[in-house]
Design a protein around this motif. Structure first.
Motif, PDB file in Angstrom:
ATOM      1  N   ALA A 319      -9.560 -14.808  -1.803  1.00 18.66           N
ATOM      2  CA  ALA A 319      -9.957 -15.967  -1.000  1.00 18.66           C
ATOM      3  C   ALA A 319     -11.227 -16.600  -1.556  1.00 18.66           C
ATOM      4  CB  ALA A 319     -10.148 -15.560   0.455  1.00 18.66           C
ATOM      5  N   ASN A 320     -12.174 -15.768  -1.997  1.00 15.05           N
ATOM      6  CA  ASN A 320     -13.400 -16.296  -2.614  1.00 15.05           C
ATOM      7  C   ASN A 320     -13.078 -17.107  -3.866  1.00 15.05           C
ATOM      8  OD1 ASN A 320     -15.002 -15.058  -0.666  1.00 15.05           O
ATOM      9  ND2 ASN A 320     -15.455 -13.267  -1.939  1.00 15.05           N
ATOM     10  N   GLU A 321     -12.168 -16.581  -4.676  1.00 11.65           N
ATOM     11  CA  GLU A 321     -11.803 -17.259  -5.922  1.00 11.65           C
ATOM     12  C   GLU A 321     -11.134 -18.603  -5.661  1.00 11.65           C
ATOM     13  OE1 GLU A 321      -9.354 -14.356  -7.780  1.00 11.65           O
ATOM     14  OE2 GLU A 321     -11.037 -13.197  -8.611  1.00 11.65           O
ATOM     15  N   ARG A 322     -10.537 -18.748  -4.496  1.00 15.78           N
ATOM     16  CA  ARG A 322      -9.855 -20.006  -4.163  1.00 15.78           C
ATOM     17  C   ARG A 322     -10.734 -20.947  -3.339  1.00 15.78           C
ATOM     18  NH1 ARG A 322      -3.402 -18.566  -3.889  1.00 15.78           N
ATOM     19  NH2 ARG A 322      -3.440 -17.346  -5.818  1.00 15.78           N
ATOM     20  N   GLY A 323     -12.016 -20.635  -3.318  1.00 20.53           N
ATOM     21  CA  GLY A 323     -12.971 -21.549  -2.732  1.00 20.53           C
ATOM     22  C   GLY A 323     -13.292 -21.337  -1.275  1.00 20.53           C
ATOM     23  N   TYR A 324     -12.854 -20.224  -0.705  1.00 19.53           N
ATOM     24  CA  TYR A 324     -13.151 -19.923   0.692  1.00 19.53           C
ATOM     25  C   TYR A 324     -14.189 -18.809   0.781  1.00 19.53           C
ATOM     26  CZ  TYR A 324      -8.711 -22.384   1.322  1.00 19.53           C
ATOM     27  OH  TYR A 324      -7.689 -23.311   1.274  1.00 19.53           O
ATOM     28  N   ASP A 325     -14.744 -18.635   1.960  1.00 20.04           N
ATOM     29  CA  ASP A 325     -15.615 -17.490   2.235  1.00 20.04           C
ATOM     30  C   ASP A 325     -14.712 -16.382   2.764  1.00 20.04           C
ATOM     31  OD1 ASP A 325     -17.325 -15.569   3.285  1.00 20.04           O
ATOM     32  OD2 ASP A 325     -18.787 -17.045   4.009  1.00 20.04           O
ATOM     33  N   GLY A 326     -14.266 -15.509   1.870  1.00 25.93           N
ATOM     34  CA  GLY A 326     -13.278 -14.507   2.225  1.00 25.93           C
ATOM     35  C   GLY A 326     -13.705 -13.593   3.352  1.00 25.93           C
TER      36      GLY A 326
END
Length: 342
Positions: A319-326
């Motif tokens: 999720a972090n890699e896709r621009g979210y705060d995982g």
């Protein structure tokens, strides 16, 4: 909004749509085909989809007609592709069968996350629509609603109570369960749900991860008679009810309104409750046939949780890699599940 309050409001909204939507009655008749891939006796085609179809028909005063294909036109992993291509109008697709594009949506599939199909389905819609949005990962189709099945149970030919019992057991899993089964020490055999019976019958697998409904829906009660429940489920599976984009765009506004009304949270509640009802029936089938049903002990739960902790860690990283705060997304997901389970 509390779940109980929401359900009352949803019921009231359903009456409102039927009683006060004259525009739907004026819309030209529209017919849509729903692709399916489970047996005709499965609750999805025999009970749950007809219940959803009936609600849509009533809300449109009969002008919006949905019919279920009499036989599968493609195997389970191809449902997303047949909707993109327009070979069918609507389908329900298992996100795990299309690795890559829908990985953030699959956060609900994590171990010990979803206590029931209804709770997990409604919580996922709430969480996903608020934080991500249907169009973020499902760009090529129109998502009507999303839902999950009931908590994943371990069904086996021989009793399984501990991690030691599970070592090297050949277990049927869906596409998302391979690494988890390996981490728990089992030997995963990945295949669509529709092939599970044959794999157990021929000894290709000696156990299977499924919600309770599969015991009856796929007649697994004939082949396995030991069942291990895991509080919150060892996993669940994310389904998206999807529609061809072109077909959606061509609908009159009145029919888009009806499908929107019976998509989202209300659709998730219908599909989720249908699965919970089927789980009750599946468990009763096991009981009626004298099967042994156990619950993972409090002593064993931390051991299993430690082995599969990487599932949460990997999802947060993705999720972090896709621009979210995982981490924040995961915290919100757990809080949303808790809200609908209260």
């Amino acid at each position: 909004m509390e779940r109980r309050t929401f359900l009352k409001a949803a019921s009231a909204a359903g009456i409102s749509v039927v009683g006060f939507n004259p525009l739907a009655a004026l819309a030209a008749n529209t017919s849509l085909r729903i692709a399916t891939w489970v047996p005709p006796t499965h609750h999805q085609t025999a009970v749950t989809l007809p219940r959803w179809i009936d609600a849509i028909s009533k809300a449109s005063d009969g002008s919006l007609k949905l019919t279920i294909d009499p036989a599968p036109i493609a195997p389970p992993p191809e449902q997303y592709n047949i909707i993109r291509a327009g070979a069918a109008d609507i389908a329900y697709h298992v996100a795990a069968y299309t690795p890559g594009p829908f990985e953030v949506a699959r956060g609900i599939e994590m171990p010990f996350m979803s206590p029931s199909a209804e709770v997990g389905s409604m919580a996922t819609v709430d969480w996903y629509e608020r934080n991500i949005g249907f169009d973020a990962e499902f760009k090529d189709v129109k998502v009507l609603t999303i839902f999950v099945h009931g908590p994943g149970v371990l069904h086996s030919k021989e009793p399984i109570h501990t991690l030691e019992d599970f070592q090297n057991v050949k277990v049927r899993v869906g596409g998302g369960g391979v690494r988890m089964a390996e981490a728990l020490g089992a030997a995963p055999v990945a295949m669509p749900a529709s092939q599970a019976y044959e794999s157990l019958q021929k000894g290709v697998a000696d156990a299977a991860m499924f919600p309770w409904e599969a015991i009856k829906g796929f007649r697994l009660y004939e082949l396995v008679d030991n069942h291990l429940e895991i509080p919150g489920g060892l996993y669940t599976t994310f389904f998206a009810v999807i529609m061809n984009r072109g077909k959606w765009d061509a609908l009159p506004d009145e029919h888009k309104q009806v499908l929107t009304e019976f998509g989202g949270l209300k659709g998730a509640q219908i599909f989720g409750k249908g699965w919970d009802d089927a789980d009750v029936a599946g468990k009763k089938t096991a009981t009626d046939n004298g099967h042994t049903i156990s619950v993972l002990s409090e002593e064993e739960q931390p051991k299993w949780a430690e082995k599969v902790a990487f599932v949460e860690d990997d999802w947060v990283k993705l999720a972090n890699e896709r621009g979210y705060d995982g981490a924040a997304l995961l915290e919100d997901l757990k809080a949303t599940v808790k809200k609908y389970n209260s």
